[in-house]
Design a protein around this motif. Structure first.
Motif, PDB file in Angstrom:
ATOM      1  N   THR A  57      -0.116   7.138  -3.264  1.00 52.06           N
ATOM      2  CA  THR A  57       1.053   6.542  -3.895  1.00 52.06           C
ATOM      3  C   THR A  57       1.340   5.184  -3.244  1.00 52.06           C
ATOM      4  O   THR A  57       1.236   5.026  -2.034  1.00 52.06           O
ATOM      5  CB  THR A  57       2.288   7.446  -3.735  1.00 52.06           C
ATOM      6  OG1 THR A  57       2.535   7.681  -2.340  1.00 52.06           O
ATOM      7  CG2 THR A  57       2.056   8.782  -4.426  1.00 52.06           C
TER       8      THR A  57
ATOM      9  N   LYS B 229       1.278   0.045  -9.404  1.00 50.79           N
ATOM     10  CA  LYS B 229       1.819   1.305  -8.887  1.00 50.79           C
ATOM     11  C   LYS B 229       0.783   2.404  -9.054  1.00 50.79           C
ATOM     12  O   LYS B 229      -0.049   2.342  -9.968  1.00 50.79           O
ATOM     13  CB  LYS B 229       3.128   1.672  -9.575  1.00 50.79           C
ATOM     14  CG  LYS B 229       3.090   1.650 -11.094  1.00 50.79           C
ATOM     15  CD  LYS B 229       4.476   1.882 -11.656  1.00 50.79           C
ATOM     16  CE  LYS B 229       4.479   1.770 -13.182  1.00 50.79           C
ATOM     17  NZ  LYS B 229       5.838   1.968 -13.738  1.00 50.79           N
ATOM     18  N   SER B 230       0.837   3.381  -8.169  1.00 50.49           N
ATOM     19  CA  SER B 230      -0.176   4.437  -8.205  1.00 50.49           C
ATOM     20  C   SER B 230       0.446   5.796  -7.952  1.00 50.49           C
ATOM     21  O   SER B 230       1.513   5.917  -7.334  1.00 50.49           O
ATOM     22  CB  SER B 230      -1.272   4.166  -7.175  1.00 50.49           C
ATOM     23  OG  SER B 230      -0.751   4.183  -5.851  1.00 50.49           O
ATOM     24  N   TYR B 231      -0.262   6.821  -8.432  1.00 55.60           N
ATOM     25  CA  TYR B 231       0.181   8.210  -8.315  1.00 55.60           C
ATOM     26  C   TYR B 231      -1.003   9.070  -7.858  1.00 55.60           C
ATOM     27  O   TYR B 231      -2.152   8.627  -7.865  1.00 55.60           O
ATOM     28  CB  TYR B 231       0.699   8.737  -9.664  1.00 55.60           C
ATOM     29  CG  TYR B 231       1.604   7.781 -10.398  1.00 55.60           C
ATOM     30  CD1 TYR B 231       2.967   7.770 -10.152  1.00 55.60           C
ATOM     31  CD2 TYR B 231       1.089   6.881 -11.332  1.00 55.60           C
ATOM     32  CE1 TYR B 231       3.806   6.884 -10.826  1.00 55.60           C
ATOM     33  CE2 TYR B 231       1.915   5.993 -12.002  1.00 55.60           C
ATOM     34  CZ  TYR B 231       3.272   6.001 -11.752  1.00 55.60           C
ATOM     35  OH  TYR B 231       4.084   5.123 -12.413  1.00 55.60           O
ATOM     36  N   ASN B 232      -0.706  10.300  -7.511  1.00 56.85           N
ATOM     37  CA  ASN B 232      -1.754  11.228  -7.107  1.00 56.85           C
ATOM     38  C   ASN B 232      -2.658  11.564  -8.288  1.00 56.85           C
ATOM     39  O   ASN B 232      -2.183  11.765  -9.409  1.00 56.85           O
ATOM     40  CB  ASN B 232      -1.158  12.519  -6.554  1.00 56.85           C
ATOM     41  CG  ASN B 232      -0.409  12.298  -5.254  1.00 56.85           C
ATOM     42  OD1 ASN B 232      -0.397  11.195  -4.719  1.00 56.85           O
ATOM     43  ND2 ASN B 232       0.217  13.329  -4.742  1.00 56.85           N
TER      44      ASN B 232
ATOM     45  N   ARG C  16       0.158   1.291   0.725  1.00 61.77           N
ATOM     46  CA  ARG C  16      -0.531   2.593   0.749  1.00 61.77           C
ATOM     47  C   ARG C  16      -0.968   2.965   2.167  1.00 61.77           C
ATOM     48  O   ARG C  16      -0.922   4.134   2.559  1.00 61.77           O
ATOM     49  CB  ARG C  16      -1.741   2.553  -0.192  1.00 61.77           C
ATOM     50  CG  ARG C  16      -1.358   2.730  -1.641  1.00 61.77           C
ATOM     51  CD  ARG C  16      -2.461   2.325  -2.592  1.00 61.77           C
ATOM     52  NE  ARG C  16      -3.703   3.017  -2.411  1.00 61.77           N
ATOM     53  CZ  ARG C  16      -4.186   3.957  -3.246  1.00 61.77           C
ATOM     54  NH1 ARG C  16      -3.471   4.340  -4.285  1.00 61.77           N
ATOM     55  NH2 ARG C  16      -5.368   4.505  -3.033  1.00 61.77           N
TER      56      ARG C  16
ATOM     57  N   ASN D 106      -1.819  14.064  -1.026  1.00 64.09           N
ATOM     58  CA  ASN D 106      -1.305  12.698  -1.191  1.00 64.09           C
ATOM     59  C   ASN D 106      -2.233  11.651  -0.596  1.00 64.09           C
ATOM     60  O   ASN D 106      -1.981  10.456  -0.757  1.00 64.09           O
ATOM     61  CB  ASN D 106       0.071  12.579  -0.514  1.00 64.09           C
ATOM     62  CG  ASN D 106       1.101  13.501  -1.116  1.00 64.09           C
ATOM     63  OD1 ASN D 106       1.170  13.642  -2.326  1.00 64.09           O
ATOM     64  ND2 ASN D 106       1.911  14.128  -0.278  1.00 64.09           N
TER      65      ASN D 106
ATOM     66  N   SER E 167      -2.405   6.447   1.494  1.00 63.02           N
ATOM     67  CA  SER E 167      -1.776   7.391   0.579  1.00 63.02           C
ATOM     68  C   SER E 167      -2.212   7.037  -0.839  1.00 63.02           C
ATOM     69  O   SER E 167      -2.584   5.894  -1.122  1.00 63.02           O
ATOM     70  CB  SER E 167      -0.256   7.297   0.703  1.00 63.02           C
ATOM     71  OG  SER E 167       0.377   7.964  -0.368  1.00 63.02           O
TER      72      SER E 167
ATOM     73  N   GLY F 116      -6.915   7.999  -7.044  1.00 62.38           N
ATOM     74  CA  GLY F 116      -5.537   7.905  -7.508  1.00 62.38           C
ATOM     75  C   GLY F 116      -5.450   7.299  -8.892  1.00 62.38           C
ATOM     76  O   GLY F 116      -6.370   6.629  -9.369  1.00 62.38           O
TER      77      GLY F 116
ATOM     78  N   TYR G  70       3.153   0.893  -4.220  1.00 60.21           N
ATOM     79  CA  TYR G  70       3.799   0.003  -5.188  1.00 60.21           C
ATOM     80  C   TYR G  70       3.796  -1.421  -4.640  1.00 60.21           C
ATOM     81  O   TYR G  70       3.966  -1.641  -3.436  1.00 60.21           O
ATOM     82  CB  TYR G  70       5.243   0.439  -5.466  1.00 60.21           C
ATOM     83  CG  TYR G  70       5.944  -0.444  -6.471  1.00 60.21           C
ATOM     84  CD1 TYR G  70       5.791  -0.224  -7.827  1.00 60.21           C
ATOM     85  CD2 TYR G  70       6.732  -1.519  -6.058  1.00 60.21           C
ATOM     86  CE1 TYR G  70       6.421  -1.044  -8.764  1.00 60.21           C
ATOM     87  CE2 TYR G  70       7.361  -2.344  -6.975  1.00 60.21           C
ATOM     88  CZ  TYR G  70       7.207  -2.091  -8.328  1.00 60.21           C
ATOM     89  OH  TYR G  70       7.821  -2.909  -9.254  1.00 60.21           O
TER      90      TYR G  70
END
Length: 290
Positions: free
Chosen positions: A5, A24-27, A145, A288, A3, A59, A7
């Motif tokens: 996202t 931490k990661s996001y789209n 992830r 995602n 994914s 990401g 943490y």
């Protein structure tokens, strides 16, 4: 499959200091890695970014380091040559302006570069201290992830099963629709022309209608795209499954829309609606995926 996202947090406390790293990661459409370090460790930023990029393909990733010295020792250095140069310049300036030549010590000390403070521990030593914690936390981040990626895979496969069911409905009704077209045309010709109906004309008109309304080609292409989707979802299927799946979904959407525009049966119409709903869910989840 991962994914986008995730943490992870790690910290290490020592008698004289403490370190922590948060990842931490996001789209995001592309790979964007930012590293936040104390200013005096800026030279290590690229090394940490490069190490993270080996594990992350896509990401927005934020890596934050915190360094706390319980008994911080700093070396204060005086640049004597620079201090003398500033003092001489101030004296000349006072002479030109006709002012008192007294130069306050605070003024000299405030000039950039006259006093410099360095941590007793050099950046390379900090790398030796921080890198084990960083790589351990990065490993936990990747595992997080991957765990979320497997959940996404399971959900996509569930929606893919619904899409395959709609395809089965299309295939089942395809031949029935073709036969219905033939029967309708034959009935219309018989109604208008009676026994004088030309069989060759009926066949010609039937062929023209089948070209316009048959969903045979769309069914074949849908089957091919669904097989490609299964390959993309398979472990080790592709390095960037998210982008690949999104592209396949675009092709699937095109074929489903075509089936919907050609449809003449209520059953096929219901299957089209179900297919579009499943496809939209798949596309949403694909956004995602790394």
């Amino acid at each position: 499959m991962q994914s986008m996202t995730g943490y992870a947090y790690g910290e290490e406390l020592r008698p004289e200091s403490g370190f922590s790293v948060e990842i931490k990661s996001y789209n995001a459409k592309y790979c964007d890695i930012s590293v936040s370090l104390p200013p005096y460790l800026g030279r290590l930023e690229n090394r940490f970014r490069t190490a993270a990029a080996e594990k992350i393909r896509r990401g927005r990733v934020e890596i934050t380091f915190r360094v706390k010295h319980l008994e911080q020792k700093r070396n204060i250095a005086v640049n004597a040559a620079l201090a003398k140069a500033y003092a001489e310049s101030f004296r000349k300036l006072a002479e030109v302006a006709g002012l008192d030549a007294h130069i306050p010590l605070e003024l000299l000390a405030a000039q950039e570069g006259v006093l410099t403070a360095d941590d007793e521990c050099a950046p390379e030593q900090y790398w030796e201290l921080l890198s084990p914690l960083f790589f351990r936390t990065l490993g936990e981040f990747v595992v997080d992830r991957e765990r979320e990626g497997e959940n996404l895979r399971a959900d996509v496969l569930d929606k893919l099963a619904a899409l395959e069911y709609s395809l089965a409905v299309f295939a089942t009704w395809q031949s029935r629709m073709d036969e219905a077209f033939r029967a309708q045309l034959a009935a219309r010709f018989a109604e208008v022309m009676g026994d004088a109906a030309d069989e060759q004309r009926i066949l010609s008109e039937t062929a023209a209608m089948l070209v316009k309304y048959t969903i045979s080609e769309e069914t074949v292409r849908l089957k091919s795209h669904i097989a490609a989707l299964h390959r993309a979802l398979a472990p080790g299927g592709t390095d960037a499954p998210g982008r690949r799946i999104d592209f396949i979904c675009q092709e699937l959407n095109r074929e489903i829309n075509t089936v919907g525009s050609k449809n003449q049966c209520a059953e096929v119409g219901e299957a089209v609606i179900a297919a579009k709903d499943a496809l939209e869910n798949i596309r949403e989840q694909a956004r995602n995926l790394e």
